[in-house]
Scaffold this active site. Sequence first.
Site, short mmCIF file in Angstrom:
data_model
loop_
_atom_site.label_atom_id
_atom_site.label_comp_id
_atom_site.label_asym_id
_atom_site.label_seq_id
_atom_site.Cartn_x
_atom_site.Cartn_y
_atom_site.Cartn_z
N ASN A 9 -30.26 -0.78 -6.13
CA ASN A 9 -31.09 -1.97 -5.92
C ASN A 9 -32.35 -1.80 -6.74
O ASN A 9 -33.26 -1.07 -6.35
CB ASN A 9 -31.41 -2.10 -4.42
N LYS A 11 -34.56 -4.03 -7.37
CA LYS A 11 -35.66 -4.88 -6.89
C LYS A 11 -36.31 -5.60 -8.08
O LYS A 11 -35.61 -5.97 -9.01
CB LYS A 11 -36.66 -4.04 -6.09
N HIS A 95 -32.10 -8.46 2.87
CA HIS A 95 -32.89 -7.23 2.70
C HIS A 95 -34.21 -7.37 3.48
O HIS A 95 -34.78 -8.46 3.54
CB HIS A 95 -33.17 -7.00 1.21
N GLU A 97 -37.12 -6.65 2.77
CA GLU A 97 -38.25 -7.17 1.98
C GLU A 97 -38.18 -8.69 1.91
O GLU A 97 -39.21 -9.37 1.87
CB GLU A 97 -38.24 -6.54 0.58
N GLU A 170 -30.45 -0.03 6.83
CA GLU A 170 -31.69 0.38 6.17
C GLU A 170 -32.85 0.31 7.16
O GLU A 170 -33.45 -0.76 7.34
CB GLU A 170 -31.99 -0.54 4.99
N GLY A 176 -38.55 3.13 0.68
CA GLY A 176 -39.63 3.36 -0.28
C GLY A 176 -40.72 4.29 0.22
O GLY A 176 -41.79 4.38 -0.37
N SER A 216 -34.94 5.67 1.03
CA SER A 216 -35.36 6.96 0.45
C SER A 216 -34.19 7.92 0.20
O SER A 216 -34.33 9.13 0.39
CB SER A 216 -36.43 7.61 1.32
P1 PGA Z 1 -35.52 3.09 -1.51
O1 PGA Z 1 -35.08 1.56 -1.33
O2 PGA Z 1 -34.31 3.87 -1.90
O3 PGA Z 1 -36.57 3.05 -2.61
O4 PGA Z 1 -36.09 3.52 -0.20
C1 PGA Z 1 -33.85 1.24 -0.72
C2 PGA Z 1 -33.71 -0.25 -0.56
O5 PGA Z 1 -34.71 -0.94 -0.29
O6 PGA Z 1 -32.60 -0.80 -0.68
#
Ligand code: PGA
Length: 259
Positions: A9, A11, A95, A97, A170, A176, A216
């Site tokens: 992903n 983003k 997601h 976000e 998640e 993140g 992460s």
């Molecule tokens: P990350 O993001 O691996 O940077 O924690 C995962 C995601 O948001 O899908």
Amino acid sequence: MRQLILAANWKMHKTVDDAEFFLKRFMEEPSGITGLELVFCPPFTALYPMAQLIKETPFVLGAQNMHWEKEGAYTGEISPLMLRELGVRYVILGHSERRRFFREQPQEISLKVASAFNFGLNPILCIGETEEERRQGHTEKVLCRQLREALADSLHIDKEHASKLVIAYEPVWAIGTGLAASGKDAGEAAAIIRSYLAELLDKERAAVIRIQYGGSVNSDNILDFVSLPDIDGALVGGASLKPGSFKELILALDRLRRS
Ligand code: PGA
């Protein structure tokens, strides 16, 4: 047997130039990806050039969002038909976000999931609890509610469609932050998800749905997740942005497959 699925992903990262540079570097050496479905989810603008570059490879493309309608007066939106035209196979939906920064509502996510199935796209449906919800012991309740809401318009799917569905667990606090969930917590969440899917759909369909862990993930911790019985892969943000770190992750998976 559920096939392992790793999704990158990206983003809102990478211009077309950056995406092309990444792929060229990534494809320089073969990375032993047999038995693994590898999905790149770049920003919309890089989908078309990436589709050209991965034509002769086993990699597949995913988008990070879409509208549920085929077309219409929805300024700024992208339709499932437009994604299909580019050869996109997967679409990340719900997601955290998008839920958090763009106020995406459960009803919209449900319409998107159903529309993805209608247009032959495989949904990667993201669910997960916040830190506060976990602290209060509400993880199970939140995961079940998010599943129930997001699948409200798709409860009729047959086994074939169920096998195209991916649920990405998640936990919001792990995204993140560098603070991944423990294998134990992720495994418990995945077991809750599969057993609730069996209630919502039935056991047979629940058994073919793939569950990813996301938050992460890196090459040091990925095996903690994918070695668990209910976890079939990972959704990776940060560690998928550099060809080197992403390849390390794949090599770690390869070692697991060989062991
Ligand atoms: P990350 O993001 O691996 O940077 O924690 C995962 C995601 O948001 O899908």
